[in-house]
Write a protein that holds these residues in place. Structure first.
Motif, PDB file in Angstrom:
ATOM      1  N   ILE A   1     -17.742  14.790  -7.066  1.00 14.25           N
ATOM      2  CA  ILE A   1     -16.411  14.763  -7.685  1.00 14.25           C
ATOM      3  C   ILE A   1     -15.442  14.243  -6.628  1.00 14.25           C
ATOM      4  N   ARG A   2     -14.761  13.153  -6.961  1.00 14.57           N
ATOM      5  CA  ARG A   2     -13.865  12.517  -5.991  1.00 14.57           C
ATOM      6  C   ARG A   2     -12.512  13.206  -5.944  1.00 14.57           C
ATOM      7  N   ILE A   3     -12.141  13.625  -4.757  1.00 13.30           N
ATOM      8  CA  ILE A   3     -10.780  14.085  -4.515  1.00 13.30           C
ATOM      9  C   ILE A   3     -10.009  12.898  -3.937  1.00 13.30           C
ATOM     10  N   ASN A   4     -10.654  12.246  -2.978  1.00 13.72           N
ATOM     11  CA  ASN A   4     -10.150  10.985  -2.439  1.00 13.72           C
ATOM     12  C   ASN A   4     -11.348  10.191  -1.926  1.00 13.72           C
TER      13      ASN A   4
ATOM     14  N   ASN B   1     -12.174   8.989   1.022  1.00 15.03           N
ATOM     15  CA  ASN B   1     -12.778   9.398   2.298  1.00 15.03           C
ATOM     16  C   ASN B   1     -13.655  10.634   2.132  1.00 15.03           C
ATOM     17  N   GLN B   2     -13.174  11.592   1.351  1.00 15.61           N
ATOM     18  CA  GLN B   2     -13.964  12.796   1.069  1.00 15.61           C
ATOM     19  C   GLN B   2     -15.244  12.418   0.327  1.00 15.61           C
ATOM     20  N   ALA B   3     -15.118  11.540  -0.661  1.00 17.19           N
ATOM     21  CA  ALA B   3     -16.284  11.141  -1.452  1.00 17.19           C
ATOM     22  C   ALA B   3     -17.285  10.366  -0.592  1.00 17.19           C
ATOM     23  N   ALA B   4     -16.786   9.492   0.279  1.00 19.97           N
ATOM     24  CA  ALA B   4     -17.677   8.733   1.166  1.00 19.97           C
ATOM     25  C   ALA B   4     -18.409   9.675   2.116  1.00 19.97           C
ATOM     26  N   LYS B   5     -17.704  10.680   2.620  1.00 20.25           N
ATOM     27  CA  LYS B   5     -18.331  11.650   3.523  1.00 20.25           C
ATOM     28  C   LYS B   5     -19.420  12.433   2.789  1.00 20.25           C
TER      29      LYS B   5
END
Length: 138
Positions: free
Chosen positions: A32-35, A37-41
């Motif tokens: 689930i994408r918050i942003n 960078n978080q999703a890529a991590k």
């Protein structure tokens, strides 16, 4: 063909994931994408934890202006990864539609829930992985 392969369907809200295990394509819990960078991590973590060697990414075929924007967005997102394995892009046209159709036996409310929680996105990733496997056989 049983390399460590992960397929992803990159969306604005969710990233659907699927993998190949003993010649069987399996959906994984989506990110689930918050942003971005978080999703890529999170995707990097999945790639490392599962010892993935090939990342298969769904990409629209192009032609329409909105597809061009989506292609740029997906390419940018993938560039954020620290993944050093092979990255393959596969035509994702109609995968979300097909995934939704595969759940036509469900009541509308349950299909809506599957869309919201990302199960549809992971089913799309399954189809993306299937397309990749078929392309490797020909």
């Amino acid at each position: 063909m049983n390399h460590c392969i992960l397929a992803c369907d990159v969306g604005l809200k969710r990233i659907g994931l699927a993998t190949l295990k003993q010649e069987i394509i399996l959906p994984l819990p989506p990110i689930i994408r918050i942003n971005r960078n978080q999703a890529a991590k999170e995707l990097d973590n999945v790639l490392k934890e599962r010892n993935i060697h090939i990342l298969v990414v769904g990409m629209p075929s192009g032609g329409e202006a909105e597809h061009s924007d989506t292609q740029k967005r997906i390419s940018h997102f993938i560039s954020l990864l620290s993944f050093e394995g092979e990255i393959c892009f596969v035509n994702e046209d109609y995968t979300s539609f097909n995934a939704l159709q595969s759940l036509s036996y469900m009541k509308r409310q349950n299909r809506a829930r599957a869309q919201k929680d990302g199960r549809i996105d992971s089913l799309s990733a399954c189809e993306i992985l299937q397309r990749y496997i078929q392309s490797q056989k020909s």
